[in-house]
Design an enzyme around this catalytic site. Structure first.
Site, PDB file in Angstrom:
ATOM      1  N   LYS A  17      37.567  42.617  55.196  1.00  0.00           N
ATOM      2  CA  LYS A  17      36.583  43.656  55.571  1.00  0.00           C
ATOM      3  C   LYS A  17      35.247  43.369  54.905  1.00  0.00           C
ATOM      4  O   LYS A  17      35.176  42.682  53.867  1.00  0.00           O
ATOM      5  CB  LYS A  17      37.054  45.071  55.210  1.00  0.00           C
ATOM      6  CG  LYS A  17      37.376  45.332  53.723  1.00  0.00           C
ATOM      7  CD  LYS A  17      36.203  45.736  52.848  1.00  0.00           C
ATOM      8  CE  LYS A  17      36.622  46.084  51.416  1.00  0.00           C
ATOM      9  NZ  LYS A  17      35.538  46.107  50.434  1.00  0.00           N
ATOM     10  N   ASP A 154      41.732  51.271  49.426  1.00  0.00           N
ATOM     11  CA  ASP A 154      41.273  50.686  50.701  1.00  0.00           C
ATOM     12  C   ASP A 154      42.407  50.402  51.686  1.00  0.00           C
ATOM     13  O   ASP A 154      42.155  49.967  52.809  1.00  0.00           O
ATOM     14  CB  ASP A 154      40.589  49.326  50.447  1.00  0.00           C
ATOM     15  CG  ASP A 154      39.237  49.472  49.788  1.00  0.00           C
ATOM     16  OD1 ASP A 154      38.733  50.603  49.717  1.00  0.00           O
ATOM     17  OD2 ASP A 154      38.697  48.440  49.355  1.00  0.00           O
TER      18      ASP A 154
HETATM   19  O1  C5P Z   1      42.268  51.906  44.378  1.00  0.00           O
HETATM   20  P1  C5P Z   1      42.120  50.522  43.868  1.00  0.00           P
HETATM   21  O2  C5P Z   1      43.340  50.051  43.139  1.00  0.00           O
HETATM   22  O3  C5P Z   1      41.647  49.554  44.891  1.00  0.00           O
HETATM   23  O4  C5P Z   1      40.970  50.607  42.781  1.00  0.00           O
HETATM   24  C1  C5P Z   1      40.770  49.632  41.799  1.00  0.00           C
HETATM   25  C2  C5P Z   1      39.854  50.200  40.740  1.00  0.00           C
HETATM   26  O5  C5P Z   1      38.536  50.378  41.275  1.00  0.00           O
HETATM   27  C3  C5P Z   1      40.246  51.575  40.230  1.00  0.00           C
HETATM   28  O6  C5P Z   1      41.164  51.482  39.171  1.00  0.00           O
HETATM   29  C4  C5P Z   1      38.918  52.142  39.783  1.00  0.00           C
HETATM   30  O7  C5P Z   1      38.561  51.640  38.516  1.00  0.00           O
HETATM   31  C5  C5P Z   1      37.935  51.567  40.795  1.00  0.00           C
HETATM   32  N1  C5P Z   1      37.668  52.467  41.923  1.00  0.00           N
HETATM   33  C6  C5P Z   1      36.896  53.599  41.708  1.00  0.00           C
HETATM   34  N2  C5P Z   1      36.645  54.430  42.768  1.00  0.00           N
HETATM   35  C7  C5P Z   1      37.110  54.162  43.992  1.00  0.00           C
HETATM   36  C8  C5P Z   1      37.882  53.005  44.226  1.00  0.00           C
HETATM   37  C9  C5P Z   1      38.154  52.176  43.161  1.00  0.00           C
HETATM   38  O8  C5P Z   1      36.450  53.853  40.589  1.00  0.00           O
HETATM   39  N3  C5P Z   1      36.825  54.979  44.990  1.00  0.00           N
END
Ligand code: C5P
Length: 302
Positions: A17, A154
């Site tokens: 993406k 995501d």
């Molecule tokens: O949800 P995901 O595991 O992809 O997110 C990885 C990291 O990115 C989270 O632990 C967080 O630190 C950050 N993040 C965030 N806000 C979001 C998505 C991700 O702070 N909306």
């Protein structure tokens, strides 16, 4: 996501993406950030194949496509154990369905890691959707979406039916977005990657006043020439502070005849929007000629 079943295996293509718009609205008490983002899936794919396993184990093998060129090899090997999102997705679905079956998964990686292109999330979504079919579980889309949200922000986007969407909240509130034209991109990734948590930590939320609605209206009604002026990624400034290669890519792109350009997600991949596929190919050649290690031409998936 494309599925190709054969007698005893199933192959799924997991797209990358790009974030055409990403506004960090606020930091939340759970450590995540509320976002407004427009994501579009592009025709750069990892491939996952699911095959039966005589044991009840989930086994993952990762093959790196096109790694003869040293500069395109990842700095760290991709994990194949429980810290790989594919294994976590398979285990979560297996536990949820309370089944004893195992699976052998082969993942061919083409999407660079730590690039903001959603490769790991897309692989996890492909695993949930693929194993739902492979294990004949008939779990609803709603159930899979719920599992996706437990795994990462995501992943729901890649499970959804729409290849372009506005995503809000942590990223898991997905509104399909349809617009008529194909978009053509040149996508580049420098040698090094960036950690998503580190980039979010460095970011100051709420700095951009312009919301996603104006961008969406432009994309639907006003054409590409107007829309490219509204590109936004609030994570680009912190990413450039953490990694000078992102700034260098911005400088390369600012000298090229692209319609617009910015970093995707939390970086370090960077894209330009081009007027045509042919123009994207010409620009890709110019970026390769100045030594950018990973450059691809891509278009939005329909
Ligand atoms: O949800 P995901 O595991 O992809 O997110 C990885 C990291 O990115 C989270 O632990 C967080 O630190 C950050 N993040 C965030 N806000 C979001 C998505 C991700 O702070 N909306």
């Amino acid at each position: 996501m494309l599925c190709q079943p054969s007698a005893c295996s199933l192959t799924v293509q997991a797209p990358a993406k790009l974030n055409l718009f990403l506004r960090v609205v606020r930091r939340r008490s759970d450590g995540f950030h509320d976002l407004e983002t427009v994501m579009t899936a592009v025709n750069l794919f990892d491939t996952l194949t699911f095959e039966p396993n005589a044991s009840s184990e989930i086994q993952l093998r990762v093959l790196m496509a096109g790694t003869r060129n040293r500069s395109s090899r990842p700095a760290a090997p991709i994990p194949t154990g429980a810290d790989n999102l594919v294994v976590r997705a398979a285990q979560l679905l297996k536990d949820h369905a309370e089944i004893s079956a195992g699976v052998r998964i082969t993942l061919i990686k083409r999407i660079p890691s730590a690039a903001g292109m959603g490769g790991g999330s897309s692989d996890a979504a492909a695993t949930l959707a693929g194993l739902n079919r492979f294990w004949q579980l008939s779990r609803s889309q709603e159930e899979l979406m719920d599992l996706a949200a437990q795994l990462g922000s995501d992943i729901g986007f890649f499970l959804g039916a729409s290849s372009t969407a506005v995503c809000r909240g942590r990223g898991e509130l997905i509104e399909p977005l349809r617009f008529p034209a194909s978009l053509y991109f040149v996508v580049a990734r420098p040698h090094s990657g960036l950690s998503t948590p580190a980039v979010f930590k460095q970011c100051t939320p709420g700095v951009s006043a312009r919301g996603v609605d104006e961008f969406v209206h432009s994309l639907k009604q006003q054409g590409l020439g107007h829309t490219v002026r509204l590109l936004l990624n609030d994570l680009q400034r912190p990413a450039e502070q953490l990694n000078d290669e992102v700034r260098q890519l911005r400088e390369h792109f600012s000298k090229l005849p692209v319609l617009g350009h910015q970093m995707t997600g939390s970086g370090t991949a960077y894209f330009g929007i081009c007027a045509s596929l042919q123009q994207a190919r010409v620009i890709a050649a110019r970026l390769r000629a100045v030594g950018v290690p990973w450059v691809q031409v891509a278009s939005s998936c329909s």
